[in-house]
Design an enzyme around this catalytic site. Structure first.
Site, short mmCIF file in Angstrom:
data_model
loop_
_atom_site.label_atom_id
_atom_site.label_comp_id
_atom_site.label_asym_id
_atom_site.label_seq_id
_atom_site.Cartn_x
_atom_site.Cartn_y
_atom_site.Cartn_z
N GLU A 43 47.54 30.40 -0.84
CA GLU A 43 46.19 30.79 -1.24
C GLU A 43 45.50 31.38 -0.02
OE1 GLU A 43 43.30 27.77 -2.38
OE2 GLU A 43 41.93 29.29 -3.17
N GLU A 68 42.86 29.95 5.71
CA GLU A 68 41.40 30.04 5.81
C GLU A 68 41.06 30.57 7.21
OE1 GLU A 68 38.54 29.84 3.96
OE2 GLU A 68 37.60 30.20 5.88
N ASP A 95 43.16 35.09 9.98
CA ASP A 95 42.63 36.16 9.15
C ASP A 95 43.76 36.72 8.29
OD1 ASP A 95 41.72 38.75 8.19
OD2 ASP A 95 40.06 38.49 9.62
N ASP A 117 35.62 36.95 -0.83
CA ASP A 117 34.35 37.54 -0.42
C ASP A 117 34.23 38.95 -0.99
OD1 ASP A 117 33.97 35.23 0.97
OD2 ASP A 117 34.40 36.07 2.95
N TYR A 193 34.42 26.98 -5.98
CA TYR A 193 33.46 27.99 -6.43
C TYR A 193 33.49 28.14 -7.95
CZ TYR A 193 31.72 29.77 -1.99
OH TYR A 193 31.06 29.91 -0.80
N GLU A 194 34.66 28.03 -8.50
CA GLU A 194 34.80 28.19 -9.96
C GLU A 194 34.01 27.10 -10.69
OE1 GLU A 194 38.90 28.38 -10.99
OE2 GLU A 194 38.55 28.53 -13.14
N1 SAM Z 1 38.80 29.90 -2.58
C1 SAM Z 1 37.70 28.97 -2.43
C2 SAM Z 1 37.08 28.69 -3.77
O1 SAM Z 1 37.35 29.44 -4.72
O2 SAM Z 1 36.33 27.71 -3.88
C3 SAM Z 1 36.65 29.51 -1.42
C4 SAM Z 1 35.93 30.75 -1.82
S1 SAM Z 1 34.86 31.37 -0.53
C5 SAM Z 1 33.76 32.40 -1.36
C6 SAM Z 1 35.91 32.55 0.29
C7 SAM Z 1 36.68 31.96 1.44
O3 SAM Z 1 37.62 32.91 1.89
C8 SAM Z 1 35.81 31.60 2.63
O4 SAM Z 1 36.11 30.28 3.05
C9 SAM Z 1 36.20 32.63 3.68
O5 SAM Z 1 36.07 32.14 4.99
C10 SAM Z 1 37.63 32.93 3.30
N2 SAM Z 1 38.07 34.26 3.71
C11 SAM Z 1 37.44 35.42 3.43
N3 SAM Z 1 38.10 36.45 3.96
C12 SAM Z 1 39.18 35.94 4.59
C13 SAM Z 1 40.23 36.50 5.34
N4 SAM Z 1 40.29 37.83 5.57
N5 SAM Z 1 41.18 35.70 5.84
C14 SAM Z 1 41.12 34.35 5.63
N6 SAM Z 1 40.12 33.75 4.93
C15 SAM Z 1 39.17 34.53 4.42
#
Ligand code: SAM
Length: 214
Positions: A43, A68, A95, A117, A193-194
């Protein structure tokens, strides 16, 4: 996601047995991190890890890796793991832009993107995890019959993603604008988030994509 810089998060990650340091050194050998050799699902952007930990508990026959970017967010998942350890899950703080440097060709069997995001500005479109740019990364690491599964509450991001899949040369296996009231909801595990958005009555979009040939 609201972010606080949590003191000690980087150290906690460095010292955690559940978090893989220098993940590029595991490239091609991720199965060595687990007790059993079995399919590998990742994920990307797992947040605090609710989804991937629930999946790992439900599917002991699959190995999971949660990715993450922020240590302060990943720390929450590590804390939960310490209370309820699972043998078939590891975490990486990195990242997603670097995934092709961390996983070998065909090493991953499934990629979950949950509530990624949105990067709403056009000039940031390449940063969206469902852009053709990222599908190129996924093409390197995903097994030929692998799937990318994407859920979001964000309709503009979802519409963008529906266009990007064919533009990247991939195929939509199925999609829905209202997962929870669709035939695809059976077995669905909710992310953090869902749960939040669906409690507010926001429909959840989901698509599944694959490559026709490789
Ligand atoms: N997947 C989780 C959920 O559905 O509850 C978290 C959703 S949150 C809006 C998006 C997460 O993705 C954040 O924790 C953010 O730091 C991470 N994220 C965004 N872009 C990323 C990237 N390029 N690489 C790793 N993590 C990333």
């Amino acid at each position: 996601m609201r972010l606080r810089n949590i003191p000690g998060a980087d150290d906690a990650i460095l010292n955690s047995e559940y978090c893989i340091k220098n993940p590029e050194e595991q490239k091609g050998h991720w199965q060595d991190c687990f007790n059993k050799v079995q399919p590998l699902h990742i994920e990307i952007g797992m947040g605090k890890g609710r989804f991937i930990m629930d999946m790992a508990a439900l599917h002991p026959d699959i190995n999971y890796i949660g990715i993450e970017r922020y240590s302060s967010v990943l720390l929450r998942a590590l804390q939960k793991m310490e209370q309820n350890p699972l043998p078939n899950i590891k975490f990486i703080c990195m990242d997603a832009a670097d995934v092709a440097g961390v996983f070998a060709k065909d090493e991953v069997d499934r990629i979950y993107l949950n509530f990624s995001d949105p990067w709403p500005k056009d000039r940031h479109a390449k940063r969206r995890l469902t852009s053709t740019h990222f599908f190129e990364h996924y093409d390197h690491i995903l097994a030929p019959d692998g799937r990318v599964m994407f859920k979001t509450d964000n309709r503009p991001l979802f519409d963008f993603s529906l266009e990007q899949v064919p533009e990247a040369g991939w195929t939509l296996e199925n999609y829905t604008y209202d997962l929870h009231h669709s035939e695809y909801n059976e077995g669905n595990i909710m992310t953090e988030y869902e749960a939040k958005f669906s409690a507010l009555g926001t429909p959840i979009n989901r698509l599944v994509a694959y490559r026709t040939k490789k």
